[in-house]
Design a protein around this motif. Sequence first.
Motif, PDB file in Angstrom:
ATOM      1  N   ASN A   1      -8.639 -53.083  30.107  1.00  0.00           N
ATOM      2  CA  ASN A   1      -9.648 -54.116  30.319  1.00  0.00           C
ATOM      3  C   ASN A   1     -10.849 -53.801  29.430  1.00  0.00           C
ATOM      4  N   LEU A   2     -11.111 -54.673  28.452  1.00  0.00           N
ATOM      5  CA  LEU A   2     -12.206 -54.448  27.509  1.00  0.00           C
ATOM      6  C   LEU A   2     -13.459 -55.230  27.866  1.00  0.00           C
TER       7      LEU A   2
ATOM      8  N   SER B   1      -6.663 -52.080  12.143  1.00  0.00           N
ATOM      9  CA  SER B   1      -7.441 -51.737  13.336  1.00  0.00           C
ATOM     10  C   SER B   1      -7.019 -52.615  14.511  1.00  0.00           C
ATOM     11  N   GLY B   2      -6.663 -51.966  15.644  1.00  0.00           N
ATOM     12  CA  GLY B   2      -5.959 -52.660  16.715  1.00  0.00           C
ATOM     13  C   GLY B   2      -6.765 -53.008  17.946  1.00  0.00           C
ATOM     14  N   GLY B   3      -6.020 -53.306  19.005  1.00  0.00           N
ATOM     15  CA  GLY B   3      -6.564 -53.909  20.216  1.00  0.00           C
ATOM     16  C   GLY B   3      -7.318 -52.993  21.139  1.00  0.00           C
ATOM     17  N   PHE B   4      -7.392 -51.689  20.854  1.00  0.00           N
ATOM     18  CA  PHE B   4      -8.188 -50.793  21.689  1.00  0.00           C
ATOM     19  C   PHE B   4      -9.638 -50.827  21.224  1.00  0.00           C
ATOM     20  N   ALA B   5     -10.151 -52.033  21.100  1.00  0.00           N
ATOM     21  CA  ALA B   5     -11.511 -52.276  20.622  1.00  0.00           C
ATOM     22  C   ALA B   5     -11.956 -53.646  21.117  1.00  0.00           C
ATOM     23  N   GLN B   6     -13.261 -53.839  21.169  1.00  0.00           N
ATOM     24  CA  GLN B   6     -13.781 -55.117  21.663  1.00  0.00           C
ATOM     25  C   GLN B   6     -13.622 -56.249  20.650  1.00  0.00           C
ATOM     26  N   TYR B   7     -13.364 -55.902  19.383  1.00  0.00           N
ATOM     27  CA  TYR B   7     -13.150 -56.928  18.361  1.00  0.00           C
ATOM     28  C   TYR B   7     -11.999 -56.524  17.440  1.00  0.00           C
TER      29      TYR B   7
ATOM     30  N   LEU C   1      -9.275 -64.733  11.303  1.00  0.00           N
ATOM     31  CA  LEU C   1      -9.719 -64.850  12.692  1.00  0.00           C
ATOM     32  C   LEU C   1     -10.461 -63.594  13.142  1.00  0.00           C
ATOM     33  N   LEU C   2     -11.657 -63.794  13.678  1.00  0.00           N
ATOM     34  CA  LEU C   2     -12.373 -62.730  14.386  1.00  0.00           C
ATOM     35  C   LEU C   2     -12.209 -63.010  15.873  1.00  0.00           C
ATOM     36  N   ILE C   3     -11.682 -62.024  16.606  1.00  0.00           N
ATOM     37  CA  ILE C   3     -11.333 -62.223  18.009  1.00  0.00           C
ATOM     38  C   ILE C   3     -12.068 -61.213  18.882  1.00  0.00           C
ATOM     39  N   ARG C   4     -12.717 -61.725  19.912  1.00  0.00           N
ATOM     40  CA  ARG C   4     -13.319 -60.861  20.937  1.00  0.00           C
ATOM     41  C   ARG C   4     -12.222 -60.511  21.926  1.00  0.00           C
ATOM     42  N   VAL C   5     -11.814 -59.256  21.944  1.00  0.00           N
ATOM     43  CA  VAL C   5     -10.683 -58.827  22.767  1.00  0.00           C
ATOM     44  C   VAL C   5     -11.114 -58.672  24.217  1.00  0.00           C
ATOM     45  N   LYS C   6     -10.378 -59.305  25.108  1.00  0.00           N
ATOM     46  CA  LYS C   6     -10.626 -59.180  26.541  1.00  0.00           C
ATOM     47  C   LYS C   6      -9.687 -58.168  27.189  1.00  0.00           C
ATOM     48  N   TYR C   7      -8.420 -58.189  26.768  1.00  0.00           N
ATOM     49  CA  TYR C   7      -7.422 -57.271  27.329  1.00  0.00           C
ATOM     50  C   TYR C   7      -6.500 -56.770  26.219  1.00  0.00           C
ATOM     51  N   SER C   8      -6.023 -55.550  26.413  1.00  0.00           N
ATOM     52  CA  SER C   8      -4.960 -55.008  25.589  1.00  0.00           C
ATOM     53  C   SER C   8      -3.980 -54.315  26.532  1.00  0.00           C
TER      54      SER C   8
ATOM     55  N   ASP D   1      -1.268 -54.669  20.888  1.00  0.00           N
ATOM     56  CA  ASP D   1      -1.404 -55.904  21.675  1.00  0.00           C
ATOM     57  C   ASP D   1      -2.878 -56.257  21.843  1.00  0.00           C
ATOM     58  N   ALA D   2      -3.165 -57.549  21.881  1.00  0.00           N
ATOM     59  CA  ALA D   2      -4.522 -58.002  22.184  1.00  0.00           C
ATOM     60  C   ALA D   2      -4.481 -59.432  22.690  1.00  0.00           C
ATOM     61  N   ALA D   3      -5.333 -59.717  23.666  1.00  0.00           N
ATOM     62  CA  ALA D   3      -5.563 -61.093  24.112  1.00  0.00           C
ATOM     63  C   ALA D   3      -7.066 -61.291  24.166  1.00  0.00           C
ATOM     64  N   GLY D   4      -7.528 -62.385  23.593  1.00  0.00           N
ATOM     65  CA  GLY D   4      -8.965 -62.581  23.560  1.00  0.00           C
ATOM     66  C   GLY D   4      -9.350 -63.977  23.119  1.00  0.00           C
ATOM     67  N   VAL D   5     -10.613 -64.111  22.714  1.00  0.00           N
ATOM     68  CA  VAL D   5     -11.205 -65.410  22.393  1.00  0.00           C
ATOM     69  C   VAL D   5     -11.637 -65.418  20.930  1.00  0.00           C
ATOM     70  N   VAL D   6     -11.281 -66.482  20.221  1.00  0.00           N
ATOM     71  CA  VAL D   6     -11.660 -66.617  18.813  1.00  0.00           C
ATOM     72  C   VAL D   6     -13.178 -66.805  18.717  1.00  0.00           C
TER      73      VAL D   6
END
Length: 329
Positions: A327-328, A99-105, A34-41, A68-73
């Motif tokens: 907020n990413l 590589s974690g959620g403090f990133a846009q992907y 899964l490649l995820i565009r992270v919206k929030y961490s 932690d990460a929440a985003g869109v596949v």
Amino acid sequence: MSKFSALQARENAAGQFEQVIVQREIDDLPVGELLIRVKYSSLNYKDALSASGNRGVTKSFPHTPGIDAAGVVEASSVTEFSVGDEVIVTGYDLGMNTSGGFAQYIRIPASWALKRPKGLSMREAMVLGTAGLTAALCVDKLEQAGLSNDGGSVLVTGATGGVGSVAVALLSTLGYQVAASTGKAEQGDYLKRLGAHDIVLRSTLQEGTDKAMLKEQWAGAVDCVGGDILFNVVKSLRYGASVACCGLTAGVGFKGSVLPFILRGVNLLGVDSVELPLVVKASMWDRLSVQWKVDLDALVSEVTLEQLPAAIAQVLAGKQVGRVLVNLG
């Protein structure tokens, strides 16, 4: 878009660790389904340790923290997830050595991801994050061990931290009388807004470490700090009561005795939210989205990626209160 922004913890020429915002290539991310565009961490204590170069959390640097990460596949090689699915990722190896959620992907194994419950937005899920999941697991374990909201006062230690703040709010929402313990006396009003009935200073809980038993006081407890405070809580549980243990900010060791266990029948319950089976995480997230949904506006502050290093410094200095949402965009 092949480039994206990420926070990177790295060692400088002086041997000190710093956090900088860098541009990375998606092709540089680890292999995953899964490649995820992270919206929030969200910012957790473990993230701050990783960002400061703690090799007990992260073995090699440079590294992007964020457990932690929440985003869109954005891309999926498995049938369980489709492009456009909104997902939550907490724990496992995210942000530790991956590589974690403090990133846009991020790119991860599909077995780490859950589809967002309908009752929670991505933002709400990350206000909770690992801290909220851990708090809920603690309350669930206590209730499985017999805790009920008519049995007396429930103690939460480290109550101004992320796990502690959510635990206070959740227990109060569920009808428990909550005693919140903190070393930050000036945060009493904050804790009462979350639903705490009583404020207990940390120094009070530190008294009596030389004693084998203490006066029975608590119907149950959520301990976020560990150390001698944890065992003082064990020694002051009511007969048959339990404490759920999930933290270590006060230390990993304590002076213990078998006496509380064999004279009062108390229970010390360990809680882990990292390697927990995904089906258990899913069940808990579903509960947090419906029956256990809590108003968390009073305990969250929001930062951008650029503001994150200052927030990390606050956590490491023991000054952070509540939850930090990243907020990413």
